[in-house]
Design a protein around this motif. Sequence first.
Motif, PDB file in Angstrom:
ATOM      1  N   ARG A   1      83.475  70.932  36.991  1.00 14.17           N
ATOM      2  CA  ARG A   1      82.728  71.930  36.206  1.00 14.17           C
ATOM      3  C   ARG A   1      81.456  72.350  36.938  1.00 14.17           C
ATOM      4  O   ARG A   1      81.157  73.545  37.053  1.00 14.17           O
TER       5      ARG A   1
ATOM      6  N   MET B   1      82.951  75.614  38.711  1.00 14.48           N
ATOM      7  CA  MET B   1      82.995  76.520  37.571  1.00 14.48           C
ATOM      8  C   MET B   1      81.614  77.106  37.277  1.00 14.48           C
ATOM      9  O   MET B   1      81.487  78.295  36.982  1.00 14.48           O
TER      10      MET B   1
ATOM     11  N   ASP C   1      89.036  78.589  36.823  1.00 14.13           N
ATOM     12  CA  ASP C   1      88.948  79.320  35.563  1.00 14.13           C
ATOM     13  C   ASP C   1      89.263  78.460  34.349  1.00 14.13           C
ATOM     14  O   ASP C   1      88.838  78.784  33.232  1.00 14.13           O
TER      15      ASP C   1
END
Length: 312
Positions: free
Chosen positions: A54, A58, A65
């Motif tokens: 993450r 991300m 995604d």
Amino acid sequence: MLDEVERWLARRSWAAADRPLDLLLSAKRSTTVSVVLPALNEEATVGEIVTVIRRELMEAVPLVDELVVVDSGSSDRTTEVAAAAGARVVHRDAILPRIPAVPGKGEVLWRSLLATSGDIVCFVDADLREFSADFVSGIVGPLLTDPDVHFVKAMYDRPLGDRAGQGGRVTELVARPLLNLHWPQLAGFVQPLGGEYAARRSLLERLPFPVGYGVELGLLVDALHTVGLDALAQVDVGSRKHRHQDGQALGRMAAAIYRTAQLRLSRGHLVRPALTQFERGEGGFEPRTYAVDTEERPPMREIGEYAARRAA
């Protein structure tokens, strides 16, 4: 080694550093990437893996995604830890409930195709320690930058305790001999049984999934026959540290892998799909017999619910 494999090694083996993140982001465009962690009682490690993905792939950069942990019935705090770290957690039994689930890693990976939507699906084992984001970006990279690549395995050192290169015992004793003897085109894969690999959804949905430990060998062999050697690749991501299993568990893993290979060689059935091992008890050595995985899930595109979702 076949000349074809030597050429493949030079052409389709890379290091994670060969494709920096800015190159991947430029190549990504509208391609979507899903990361799946199959998990069973991994509360000690799953949170750190989710956190790294993450934070680095991300939030810092928009490479991944979708990040999904598929739990297969953990009795510890795996689901709570994974959710708190930022993953979407789905229970195996909640995916495609029409078909009763059976135990096994391959079962979880197969069902994850229906719980994710990415054009590229990246699988990462949930027991890794000292996890690096390279395990994801490294193997996703060739799929983003080369349209001819369809399936990418991670390669790495596998220490066993303090001994370098001594991990991967089932690979060296079972999988590598099987591949060299029966599928010599695959002899160049450093970690054929590694749990970290990425592939295009368009390929994965066409492949059958062995429900248990044979899933990695089965997918690799079937990918070879489906898209050819030049569509397969591997990327060096460094070193892999994880929880090692005991010798008897490795024996059961080896039996499942052998059965997977046998099925692909003959497309027949084992005469006696069971493995007997021995444990010392109060009266001496006592036999323990375990079933060997004999079930495979069909290609996901043959499942009505999956076809309906893709058409929607």
